[in-house]
Motif scaffolding. Sequence first.
Motif, PDB file in Angstrom:
ATOM      1  N   LEU A 157       0.826  -1.200   0.000  1.00 23.56           N
ATOM      2  CA  LEU A 157       0.000   0.000   0.000  1.00 23.56           C
ATOM      3  C   LEU A 157       0.862   1.252   0.000  1.00 23.56           C
ATOM      4  O   LEU A 157       1.965   1.267   0.561  1.00 23.56           O
ATOM      5  N   PHE A 158       0.338   2.306  -0.629  1.00 26.55           N
ATOM      6  CA  PHE A 158       0.927   3.639  -0.510  1.00 26.55           C
ATOM      7  C   PHE A 158       0.248   4.340   0.671  1.00 26.55           C
ATOM      8  O   PHE A 158      -0.854   4.870   0.538  1.00 26.55           O
ATOM      9  N   LEU A 159       0.877   4.300   1.830  1.00 28.90           N
ATOM     10  CA  LEU A 159       0.330   4.947   3.017  1.00 28.90           C
ATOM     11  C   LEU A 159       1.297   6.017   3.502  1.00 28.90           C
ATOM     12  O   LEU A 159       2.520   5.828   3.445  1.00 28.90           O
ATOM     13  N   PRO A 160       0.776   7.145   3.997  1.00 26.47           N
ATOM     14  CA  PRO A 160       1.654   8.176   4.549  1.00 26.47           C
ATOM     15  C   PRO A 160       2.270   7.704   5.862  1.00 26.47           C
ATOM     16  O   PRO A 160       1.792   6.742   6.469  1.00 26.47           O
ATOM     17  N   PRO A 161       3.330   8.356   6.339  1.00 26.74           N
ATOM     18  CA  PRO A 161       3.946   7.972   7.616  1.00 26.74           C
ATOM     19  C   PRO A 161       2.949   8.091   8.763  1.00 26.74           C
ATOM     20  O   PRO A 161       2.103   8.979   8.797  1.00 26.74           O
ATOM     21  N   ALA A 162       3.076   7.181   9.707  1.00 26.41           N
ATOM     22  CA  ALA A 162       2.171   7.180  10.864  1.00 26.41           C
ATOM     23  C   ALA A 162       2.536   8.304  11.829  1.00 26.41           C
ATOM     24  O   ALA A 162       3.694   8.692  11.964  1.00 26.41           O
ATOM     25  N   ASP A 163       1.522   8.813  12.505  1.00 25.01           N
ATOM     26  CA  ASP A 163       1.747   9.800  13.562  1.00 25.01           C
ATOM     27  C   ASP A 163       2.494   9.125  14.721  1.00 25.01           C
ATOM     28  O   ASP A 163       2.063   8.058  15.190  1.00 25.01           O
TER      29      ASP A 163
ATOM     30  N   VAL B 201      -1.969   6.446  10.594  1.00 25.80           N
ATOM     31  CA  VAL B 201      -1.675   7.343   9.473  1.00 25.80           C
ATOM     32  C   VAL B 201      -2.727   8.443   9.458  1.00 25.80           C
ATOM     33  O   VAL B 201      -3.891   8.222   9.829  1.00 25.80           O
ATOM     34  N   PRO B 202      -2.371   9.643   9.035  1.00 23.16           N
ATOM     35  CA  PRO B 202      -3.348  10.732   8.982  1.00 23.16           C
ATOM     36  C   PRO B 202      -4.396  10.491   7.909  1.00 23.16           C
ATOM     37  O   PRO B 202      -4.141   9.781   6.928  1.00 23.16           O
ATOM     38  N   ASP B 203      -5.560  11.053   8.122  1.00 24.98           N
ATOM     39  CA  ASP B 203      -6.626  10.958   7.125  1.00 24.98           C
ATOM     40  C   ASP B 203      -6.281  11.878   5.966  1.00 24.98           C
ATOM     41  O   ASP B 203      -6.082  13.085   6.148  1.00 24.98           O
ATOM     42  N   GLU B 204      -6.188  11.344   4.764  1.00 27.89           N
ATOM     43  CA  GLU B 204      -5.768  12.124   3.595  1.00 27.89           C
ATOM     44  C   GLU B 204      -6.966  12.822   2.963  1.00 27.89           C
ATOM     45  O   GLU B 204      -8.051  12.255   2.836  1.00 27.89           O
ATOM     46  N   SER B 205      -6.755  14.052   2.522  1.00 25.39           N
ATOM     47  CA  SER B 205      -7.806  14.831   1.871  1.00 25.39           C
ATOM     48  C   SER B 205      -8.047  14.302   0.466  1.00 25.39           C
ATOM     49  O   SER B 205      -7.212  13.585  -0.096  1.00 25.39           O
ATOM     50  N   PRO B 206      -9.190  14.647  -0.151  1.00 23.09           N
ATOM     51  CA  PRO B 206      -9.421  14.237  -1.536  1.00 23.09           C
ATOM     52  C   PRO B 206      -8.297  14.669  -2.479  1.00 23.09           C
ATOM     53  O   PRO B 206      -7.911  13.911  -3.376  1.00 23.09           O
ATOM     54  N   ALA B 207      -7.766  15.882  -2.281  1.00 21.40           N
ATOM     55  CA  ALA B 207      -6.663  16.351  -3.135  1.00 21.40           C
ATOM     56  C   ALA B 207      -5.416  15.498  -2.936  1.00 21.40           C
ATOM     57  O   ALA B 207      -4.718  15.161  -3.903  1.00 21.40           O
ATOM     58  N   GLU B 208      -5.129  15.138  -1.689  1.00 27.11           N
ATOM     59  CA  GLU B 208      -3.960  14.296  -1.410  1.00 27.11           C
ATOM     60  C   GLU B 208      -4.140  12.892  -1.977  1.00 27.11           C
ATOM     61  O   GLU B 208      -3.186  12.291  -2.499  1.00 27.11           O
ATOM     62  N   LEU B 209      -5.352  12.360  -1.900  1.00 27.80           N
ATOM     63  CA  LEU B 209      -5.611  11.035  -2.460  1.00 27.80           C
ATOM     64  C   LEU B 209      -5.472  11.040  -3.973  1.00 27.80           C
ATOM     65  O   LEU B 209      -4.927  10.098  -4.563  1.00 27.80           O
ATOM     66  N   HIS B 210      -5.964  12.101  -4.621  1.00 27.81           N
ATOM     67  CA  HIS B 210      -5.829  12.195  -6.077  1.00 27.81           C
ATOM     68  C   HIS B 210      -4.361  12.286  -6.481  1.00 27.81           C
ATOM     69  O   HIS B 210      -3.933  11.634  -7.447  1.00 27.81           O
TER      70      HIS B 210
END
Length: 353
Positions: A44-50, A56-65
């Motif tokens: 998976l492409f997941l952002p770094p965990a807090d 992992v932080p909740d990604e915005s629609p813009a970040e997901l796109h």
Amino acid sequence: MIASVASAFPDVSYSQDEVGALLGLDNPVARKLLAAPHIRSRRLFLPPADPVTGRVPDESPAELHAKFRRGALEIGGRAIASSLKAAALTPSDVGYLLCVTSTGFLVPGLSSLFSRELGFHPALLRADVVGMGCNAGLNGMNPLVQWVRNHPGRVALLVCCEINSAMYVRDESARTGMVNSLFGDGAAAAVVTSEASGIRPYVRDFESFCMPDRWDAMRFDWNDDVGKWSFHLDRDIPYVIGDNVSKPVGRLLERNGLRPESISHWVLHTGGGAVIDGARRSLGLTEHAVRHTRSVLRDFGNISSGSFLVSLERLLDEGSARPGEHGVMITMGPGAQIEAALIEFAAGREAQP
């Protein structure tokens, strides 16, 4: 003929327990599914965990796109390069590029992005299949096979690229828990030509079966609460597929003068453990027949449209197929739709029509 198949995935692999902790999948349905043995890991492409919460932080629609675009270019590009290298070809040799995805939307589409970034010929014929879901790999392969038959000596390329983590929704519902416990990120590419070296599958025929009364069994809905698209997967879908998969397969085999016992190799979409079970029972298959489908689901989860190509890749790497043997490829997805294709293994130039 399918001259080569290659897959590519994000570099980081997560166990199901790790995914549950990172996404905060705490509802009972998600916990039960994460503990099931049919999936052990996913890429998976997941952002770094807090560092404080461990999530992992909740990604915005813009970040997901942006993640979809970035991830598709990365792993899709790697799958393309590997498949062409295996067939001793370069991007400039490709005459027709068809890209499949349901996890992101771009205009122009992925085919244009790959064409620009990877050095395809300016005369390249491009097409994008968007929004058809897990069955779409065979929907995309069908026109490529017909095009190669009409253009002997030319090269076509199918690319299935799914960044499912760009479609994740984070909430406590059983619906999203089911989705977030099943889907992984991955890409697969297949080179289709009129000839190739080695023992390779020649695609003989296709068959489709649509159940429009179950159009809503697998679908994206807009979730106003989070401002994102949310995928719905009906809990009855394994039974819908299991009850109907023998219909297109039966027609396909009968039209080509074959019976189920004539098929030496089966390549099924990795829809989930229950989906594989349902299809296996309906078709009367042994557990050995679905070994590659099981192993791909185990190692990567459901990667949607490209799943069947990864199973085919493992079959080809195994080297068990012999000239003259037949196989059937099956995909299923939204619509509800089942796709099937008959392949025959042949050596080199023997596979030409």
